[in-house]
Enzyme design. Structure first.
Site, PDB file in Angstrom:
ATOM      1  CG  ASP A  11      -1.756   1.158   1.444  1.00  0.00           C
ATOM      2  OD1 ASP A  11      -1.628   2.148   0.690  1.00  0.00           O
ATOM      3  OD2 ASP A  11      -2.590   1.113   2.367  1.00  0.00           O
ATOM      4  CB  ILE A  12       1.468   3.906  -2.537  1.00  0.00           C
ATOM      5  CG1 ILE A  12       2.679   4.776  -2.901  1.00  0.00           C
ATOM      6  CG2 ILE A  12       0.174   4.709  -2.591  1.00  0.00           C
ATOM      7  CD1 ILE A  12       2.712   5.216  -4.354  1.00  0.00           C
ATOM      8  CG  ASN A  33     -10.328  12.719 -10.592  1.00  0.00           C
ATOM      9  OD1 ASN A  33     -10.535  13.932 -10.477  1.00  0.00           O
ATOM     10  ND2 ASN A  33     -10.743  11.848  -9.684  1.00  0.00           N
ATOM     11  CB  VAL A  77      -3.638   5.322  -5.727  1.00  0.00           C
ATOM     12  CG1 VAL A  77      -2.504   6.071  -5.065  1.00  0.00           C
ATOM     13  CG2 VAL A  77      -3.145   3.983  -6.215  1.00  0.00           C
ATOM     14  CG  ASP A  78      -7.438  10.597  -6.009  1.00  0.00           C
ATOM     15  OD1 ASP A  78      -6.796  11.312  -5.216  1.00  0.00           O
ATOM     16  OD2 ASP A  78      -8.233  11.049  -6.850  1.00  0.00           O
ATOM     17  CB  THR A 131      -2.610  -0.308 -13.877  1.00  0.00           C
ATOM     18  OG1 THR A 131      -2.342  -0.040 -12.485  1.00  0.00           O
ATOM     19  CG2 THR A 131      -1.391   0.036 -14.708  1.00  0.00           C
TER      20      THR A 131
END
Ligand code: AR6
Length: 171
Positions: free
Chosen positions: A12-13, A26, A35-36, A125
């Site tokens: 998890d980033i 976006n 992710v956002d 992705t």
């Protein structure tokens, strides 16, 4: 220019420590899923506040696809979040140069900030549908071809398959 080292992590980033964490945002810059959503949830409201300020100033029409802009990282273990907007994949034909541009422009912003370690997700992705194998190739090729003072580019891949496909590109 020093050599940039490319590293891979599965996970998890939002759990990474880096100077800058890249967000697959976006154009609205006002949040979303994937992710956002995770970055805004864990990073807290300071990130959204800066995104709103960007929309009220330089980016009235939103952040164009392929470009990048930085905000605070809020409560993340990073100094900045670099928001970039990937292109939506279309079976009828998509422009890989826009996906490459996300990596290039994010590294340019990182250089302007003085970031030495930058964590990237696999942009486009998820919701934007880009095939992982091609996206991995574009990501790795673009980072390799970009002149930057960033010492470490870390790709943070959510699942095993994405990790394996990025690893293949590094071989
Ligand atoms: N850490 C690392 N990778 C993740 C995480 C995480 N916490 N969560 C998902 N991924 P996506 P996009 C992977 O959809 O395709 C948003 O709603 C995921 O498995 O986050 O560029 C934005 O607001 C996938 O491989 O980004 C936009 O509207 C990759 O991250 C839109 O989605 C990217 O998936 C952007 O779509």
């Amino acid at each position: 220019m020093t050599e940039t080292t490319i590293t891979l992590v599965q996970g998890d980033i939002t759990r990474e420590r880096a100077d800058a964490i890249v967000n697959a945002a976006n154009s609205s810059l006002l949040g979303g899923g994937g992710v956002d959503g995770a970055i805004h949830r864990r990073g807290g409201p300071a990130i959204l506040a800066e995104c709103r300020a960007l929309r009220a100033s330089h980016y009235g029409k939103g952040l164009p696809t392929g470009q990048a802009v930085a905000t605070t990282a809020g409560e993340l273990d990073a100094r900045w979040v670099i928001h970039t907007v990937g292109p939506v994949f279309q079976a009828s034909g998509s422009d890989p140069s826009l996906l490459a541009s996300c990596y290039r422009e994010s590294l340019k912003v990182a250089d302007e900030l003085g970031a030495r370690t930058v964590a990237f997700p696999a942009i486009s992705t998820g919701a934007y549908g880009w095939p992982m194998e091609e996206a991995a190739r574009i990501a790795v090729e673009t980072v390799r071809a970009t002149e930057t003072a960033v010492a470490e580019v870390r790709f943070v891949l959510f699942d095993e398959r994405a990790y394996a496909l990025f690893a293949e590109q590094l071989r």
